[in-house]
Design a protein around this motif. Structure first.
Motif, PDB file in Angstrom:
ATOM      1  N   ALA A  30      40.201  42.140  38.223  1.00  0.00           N
ATOM      2  CA  ALA A  30      39.770  43.400  38.821  1.00  0.00           C
ATOM      3  C   ALA A  30      40.937  44.380  38.909  1.00  0.00           C
ATOM      4  O   ALA A  30      40.786  45.567  38.611  1.00  0.00           O
ATOM      5  N   THR A  31      42.098  43.875  39.293  1.00  0.00           N
ATOM      6  CA  THR A  31      43.282  44.728  39.396  1.00  0.00           C
ATOM      7  C   THR A  31      43.711  45.229  38.018  1.00  0.00           C
ATOM      8  O   THR A  31      44.029  46.415  37.854  1.00  0.00           O
ATOM      9  N   LEU A  34      41.355  47.891  36.902  1.00  0.00           N
ATOM     10  CA  LEU A  34      41.644  49.133  37.614  1.00  0.00           C
ATOM     11  C   LEU A  34      42.846  49.848  36.993  1.00  0.00           C
ATOM     12  O   LEU A  34      42.800  51.060  36.734  1.00  0.00           O
ATOM     13  N   SER A  37      42.025  51.152  33.507  1.00  0.00           N
ATOM     14  CA  SER A  37      41.132  52.310  33.620  1.00  0.00           C
ATOM     15  C   SER A  37      41.899  53.566  34.007  1.00  0.00           C
ATOM     16  O   SER A  37      41.650  54.648  33.464  1.00  0.00           O
ATOM     17  N   ILE A  38      42.818  53.424  34.947  1.00  0.00           N
ATOM     18  CA  ILE A  38      43.626  54.586  35.352  1.00  0.00           C
ATOM     19  C   ILE A  38      44.471  55.071  34.177  1.00  0.00           C
ATOM     20  O   ILE A  38      44.574  56.278  33.918  1.00  0.00           O
ATOM     21  N   GLY A  80      35.549  52.234  34.773  1.00  0.00           N
ATOM     22  CA  GLY A  80      36.323  51.041  35.089  1.00  0.00           C
ATOM     23  C   GLY A  80      36.579  50.802  36.568  1.00  0.00           C
ATOM     24  O   GLY A  80      36.376  49.681  37.052  1.00  0.00           O
ATOM     25  N   PRO A  81      37.029  51.795  37.339  1.00  0.00           N
ATOM     26  CA  PRO A  81      37.279  51.554  38.764  1.00  0.00           C
ATOM     27  C   PRO A  81      36.020  51.165  39.553  1.00  0.00           C
ATOM     28  O   PRO A  81      36.099  50.377  40.491  1.00  0.00           O
ATOM     29  N   ALA A  84      35.648  47.575  38.788  1.00  0.00           N
ATOM     30  CA  ALA A  84      36.704  46.824  39.463  1.00  0.00           C
ATOM     31  C   ALA A  84      36.395  46.637  40.944  1.00  0.00           C
ATOM     32  O   ALA A  84      36.585  45.548  41.492  1.00  0.00           O
ATOM     33  N   CYS A  85      35.884  47.675  41.591  1.00  0.00           N
ATOM     34  CA  CYS A  85      35.504  47.557  43.010  1.00  0.00           C
ATOM     35  C   CYS A  85      34.390  46.531  43.188  1.00  0.00           C
ATOM     36  O   CYS A  85      34.396  45.757  44.146  1.00  0.00           O
ATOM     37  N   TYR A  88      35.881  43.065  43.055  1.00  0.00           N
ATOM     38  CA  TYR A  88      36.549  42.635  44.285  1.00  0.00           C
ATOM     39  C   TYR A  88      35.563  41.978  45.247  1.00  0.00           C
ATOM     40  O   TYR A  88      35.933  41.112  46.020  1.00  0.00           O
TER      41      TYR A  88
END
Length: 145
Positions: A30-31, A34, A37-38, A80-81, A84-85, A88
């Motif tokens: 997930a990290t 993230l 994606s950023i 993506g974020p 990712a959330c 989590y």
């Protein structure tokens, strides 16, 4: 044979170390998703804002407009974020989405090879790690079921 002498495959899968490792890989995936994606959002914005910073080296079979590529990477980076959330929290839809978005990202970065080959290879490797981590994590094992 007593019950303490019997070891099943299910007992082996529920080992605390394996469960912790499985949960850790989900958190790491997930990290990584993230972060990738950023980076994709920043890369997409730079392609949209200033096409001149990207230089194509050798002639490549797959040619397309940098603005189009910028929009594709930007959209992937914005989705993506959210995924990712969801990862989590351990949501199944997020795990499926992570594999799909990482696979699409591998394809997009393969097409991006003539512009920045080392950067593309780094992102392809990170996407492969994301797919591996998501595919090996089991919520049942992590929950101790």
């Amino acid at each position: 044979m007593t019950s303490t002498e019997r070891t099943t495959a299910h007992d082996y899968d529920r080992h605390p170390v394996r469960e912790g490792f499985a949960a850790g890989t989900n958190f790491a995936a997930a990290t990584l998703l993230l972060v990738v994606s950023i980076l994709g959002v920043l890369q997409g914005i730079s392609a949209l804002a200033n096409d001149e910073i990207f230089v194509a080296g050798i002639d490549y079979v797959y040619k397309f407009d940098l603005t189009t590529w910028g929009w594709i990477v930007l959209i992937l980076g914005l989705v993506g974020p959210v995924i990712a959330c969801g990862m989590y929290t351990g949501a199944v839809w997020a795990r499926v989405g992570a594999v799909i978005i990482a696979a699409v990202s591998i394809i997009v970065n393969f097409l991006w090879l003539p512009y920045y080959p080392i950067w593309s290879l780094v992102l392809i490797a990170l996407d492969a790690v994301i797919i591996w981590a998501v595919a090996t994590w089991s919520r049942d094992r992590a929950d101790g079921v």
